[in-house]
Design a protein around this motif. Structure first.
Motif, PDB file in Angstrom:
ATOM      1  N   SER A  80      -9.444   6.571  -0.580  1.00  0.00           N
ATOM      2  CA  SER A  80      -8.196   6.967  -1.240  1.00  0.00           C
ATOM      3  C   SER A  80      -6.956   6.664  -0.395  1.00  0.00           C
ATOM      4  O   SER A  80      -5.832   6.901  -0.831  1.00  0.00           O
ATOM      5  CB  SER A  80      -8.220   8.466  -1.553  1.00  0.00           C
ATOM      6  N   GLN A  81      -7.172   6.118   0.804  1.00  0.00           N
ATOM      7  CA  GLN A  81      -6.080   5.881   1.745  1.00  0.00           C
ATOM      8  C   GLN A  81      -5.738   4.394   1.820  1.00  0.00           C
ATOM      9  O   GLN A  81      -6.623   3.538   1.746  1.00  0.00           O
ATOM     10  CB  GLN A  81      -6.492   6.380   3.140  1.00  0.00           C
ATOM     11  N   SER A  82      -4.456   4.086   1.969  1.00  0.00           N
ATOM     12  CA  SER A  82      -4.031   2.713   2.234  1.00  0.00           C
ATOM     13  C   SER A  82      -3.895   2.519   3.741  1.00  0.00           C
ATOM     14  O   SER A  82      -3.575   3.476   4.465  1.00  0.00           O
ATOM     15  CB  SER A  82      -2.695   2.416   1.558  1.00  0.00           C
ATOM     16  N   TYR A  83      -4.116   1.295   4.196  1.00  0.00           N
ATOM     17  CA  TYR A  83      -4.087   0.998   5.621  1.00  0.00           C
ATOM     18  C   TYR A  83      -3.344  -0.304   5.907  1.00  0.00           C
ATOM     19  O   TYR A  83      -3.222  -1.163   5.030  1.00  0.00           O
ATOM     20  CB  TYR A  83      -5.517   0.824   6.167  1.00  0.00           C
ATOM     21  N   ILE A  84      -2.917  -0.438   7.151  1.00  0.00           N
ATOM     22  CA  ILE A  84      -2.607  -1.741   7.709  1.00  0.00           C
ATOM     23  C   ILE A  84      -3.850  -2.122   8.512  1.00  0.00           C
ATOM     24  O   ILE A  84      -4.120  -1.537   9.559  1.00  0.00           O
ATOM     25  CB  ILE A  84      -1.363  -1.715   8.618  1.00  0.00           C
ATOM     26  N   VAL A  85      -4.629  -3.036   7.975  1.00  0.00           N
ATOM     27  CA  VAL A  85      -5.869  -3.454   8.637  1.00  0.00           C
ATOM     28  C   VAL A  85      -5.516  -4.552   9.631  1.00  0.00           C
ATOM     29  O   VAL A  85      -4.873  -5.549   9.285  1.00  0.00           O
ATOM     30  CB  VAL A  85      -6.897  -3.984   7.616  1.00  0.00           C
ATOM     31  N   VAL A  86      -5.931  -4.377  10.872  1.00  0.00           N
ATOM     32  CA  VAL A  86      -5.639  -5.348  11.928  1.00  0.00           C
ATOM     33  C   VAL A  86      -6.951  -5.898  12.456  1.00  0.00           C
ATOM     34  O   VAL A  86      -7.838  -5.141  12.850  1.00  0.00           O
ATOM     35  CB  VAL A  86      -4.828  -4.692  13.069  1.00  0.00           C
ATOM     36  N   PRO A 105      -8.771  -1.749  -1.984  1.00  0.00           N
ATOM     37  CA  PRO A 105      -7.957  -2.896  -2.413  1.00  0.00           C
ATOM     38  C   PRO A 105      -7.079  -3.415  -1.279  1.00  0.00           C
ATOM     39  O   PRO A 105      -6.151  -2.738  -0.846  1.00  0.00           O
ATOM     40  CB  PRO A 105      -7.103  -2.310  -3.548  1.00  0.00           C
ATOM     41  N   ILE A 106      -7.396  -4.586  -0.757  1.00  0.00           N
ATOM     42  CA  ILE A 106      -6.607  -5.150   0.338  1.00  0.00           C
ATOM     43  C   ILE A 106      -6.056  -6.514  -0.056  1.00  0.00           C
ATOM     44  O   ILE A 106      -6.669  -7.249  -0.817  1.00  0.00           O
ATOM     45  CB  ILE A 106      -7.410  -5.269   1.651  1.00  0.00           C
ATOM     46  N   ARG A 107      -4.889  -6.805   0.469  1.00  0.00           N
ATOM     47  CA  ARG A 107      -4.262  -8.098   0.276  1.00  0.00           C
ATOM     48  C   ARG A 107      -3.913  -8.670   1.649  1.00  0.00           C
ATOM     49  O   ARG A 107      -3.964  -7.958   2.646  1.00  0.00           O
ATOM     50  CB  ARG A 107      -3.012  -7.967  -0.592  1.00  0.00           C
ATOM     51  N   GLU A 153       3.638   0.306  -2.104  1.00  0.00           N
ATOM     52  CA  GLU A 153       4.042   1.202  -3.191  1.00  0.00           C
ATOM     53  C   GLU A 153       2.988   1.270  -4.289  1.00  0.00           C
ATOM     54  O   GLU A 153       2.891   2.267  -5.004  1.00  0.00           O
ATOM     55  CB  GLU A 153       5.382   0.734  -3.764  1.00  0.00           C
ATOM     56  N   HIS A 154       2.197   0.189  -4.401  1.00  0.00           N
ATOM     57  CA  HIS A 154       1.122   0.157  -5.398  1.00  0.00           C
ATOM     58  C   HIS A 154      -0.230   0.540  -4.781  1.00  0.00           C
ATOM     59  O   HIS A 154      -1.290   0.234  -5.327  1.00  0.00           O
ATOM     60  CB  HIS A 154       1.030  -1.242  -6.025  1.00  0.00           C
ATOM     61  N   GLN A 155      -0.162   1.199  -3.619  1.00  0.00           N
ATOM     62  CA  GLN A 155      -1.349   1.743  -2.938  1.00  0.00           C
ATOM     63  C   GLN A 155      -2.360   0.665  -2.561  1.00  0.00           C
ATOM     64  O   GLN A 155      -3.576   0.880  -2.635  1.00  0.00           O
ATOM     65  CB  GLN A 155      -2.000   2.832  -3.793  1.00  0.00           C
ATOM     66  N   ARG A 156      -1.858  -0.474  -2.154  1.00  0.00           N
ATOM     67  CA  ARG A 156      -2.714  -1.525  -1.624  1.00  0.00           C
ATOM     68  C   ARG A 156      -2.698  -1.472  -0.099  1.00  0.00           C
ATOM     69  O   ARG A 156      -1.717  -1.052   0.503  1.00  0.00           O
ATOM     70  CB  ARG A 156      -2.241  -2.907  -2.077  1.00  0.00           C
ATOM     71  N   SER A 157      -3.785  -1.896   0.513  1.00  0.00           N
ATOM     72  CA  SER A 157      -3.817  -2.066   1.962  1.00  0.00           C
ATOM     73  C   SER A 157      -3.516  -3.527   2.283  1.00  0.00           C
ATOM     74  O   SER A 157      -3.700  -4.406   1.436  1.00  0.00           O
ATOM     75  CB  SER A 157      -5.195  -1.680   2.514  1.00  0.00           C
TER      76      SER A 157
END
Length: 247
Positions: A80-86, A105-107, A153-157
């Motif tokens: 349920s959490q969005s992240y900055i994946v590094v 959901p990641i972009r 804002e659209h809850q994407r990581s």
């Protein structure tokens, strides 16, 4: 024929087979995946089916190339959490591995040249892939930040490779600050992802796919709430140290 020469010939044959198969399958699944998301997005841009298509796309590339993936640490991810994946960046296959390792959901950021490919360009824009024009220099940061803000804002990581480019020798390069500045500004936790083995599976700058075993390790997220710009360097160094110990 000497046994060593026979083995070398067999390895070459396997590499050629995997390479041809990967490119053929890759092109086909990219076309099919692009069509699928272009059909789905107008009905529901947040549909989980879109991310299912993306993961199918990544899994297909890996299977065709003979690349197996072992994932560790997925229990550290809150769906349920969005992240900055590094993550560290070794190969073209990294993005496919990331889609499987991080089941949210990641972009990602993609170079401008990819947006010149018909159908693929429309599909990437439809799902929110961030276009990066490296020649833009000063304006690139404003453009990336604007696109990233819309995704958040659209809850994407968002997954970012802070090395900037893939090292040609397989040795991890210094991390740039952009990902960590973004994480602090957006108050999103940083999720460290360590990838090992993709350099051997598909080295950068070469068309060959050799396959093999890849490991992706997800470490516990690092909260950024309460951090300020002055904490950027420390956050960057902390995340790089975590990943460096894994790879």
């Amino acid at each position: 024929i000497e046994p060593s020469l026979r083995c070398a010939a067999m390895r070459l044959a396997v590499t050629l087979y995997r390479t041809v198969l990967t490119w053929v399958v890759g092109v086909i699944v990219t076309i099919l995946g692009a069509i699928a998301v272009l059909v789905l997005v107008p009905f529901d841009s947040a549909s989980p089916r879109i991310d299912a298509v993306i993961r199918w796309w990544g899994r297909s590339w890996l299977l065709a190339s003979g690349t197996g993936v072992t994932i560790e640490g997925q229990e550290n991810i809150d769906p349920s959490q969005s992240y900055i994946v590094v993550a560290n960046h070794l190969s073209t296959l990294d993005i496919m591995v990331c889609f499987l390792a991080v089941p949210v959901p990641i972009r990602y950021l993609a170079k401008k040249e990819l947006f010149r490919i018909p159908l693929l360009a429309q599909a990437m824009r439809a799902i929110g892939i961030i276009e990066v024009d490296r020649a833009a220099r000063t304006s690139i940061h404003n453009s990336v930040n604007r696109q990233a803000k819309e995704l958040i804002e659209h809850q994407r990581s968002i997954i970012i490779y802070p090395e900037g480019t893939r090292p040609r020798n397989g040795v991890m390069k210094p991390f740039k600050k952009g990902a960590f500045t973004m994480a602090i500004a957006s108050r999103l936790p940083v999720l460290p992802l360590s990838i090992h083995g993709t350099y051997q599976a598909a080295a950068p700058g070469k068309p060959w796919f050799r396959g093999g075993e890849v490991t992706a390790i997800v470490d516990p997220p690092i909260p950024t709430v309460g951090m300020a710009g002055a904490d950027t360097d420390d956050l960057r160094d902390r995340v790089r140290e975590i990943i460096a110990k894994r790879v």
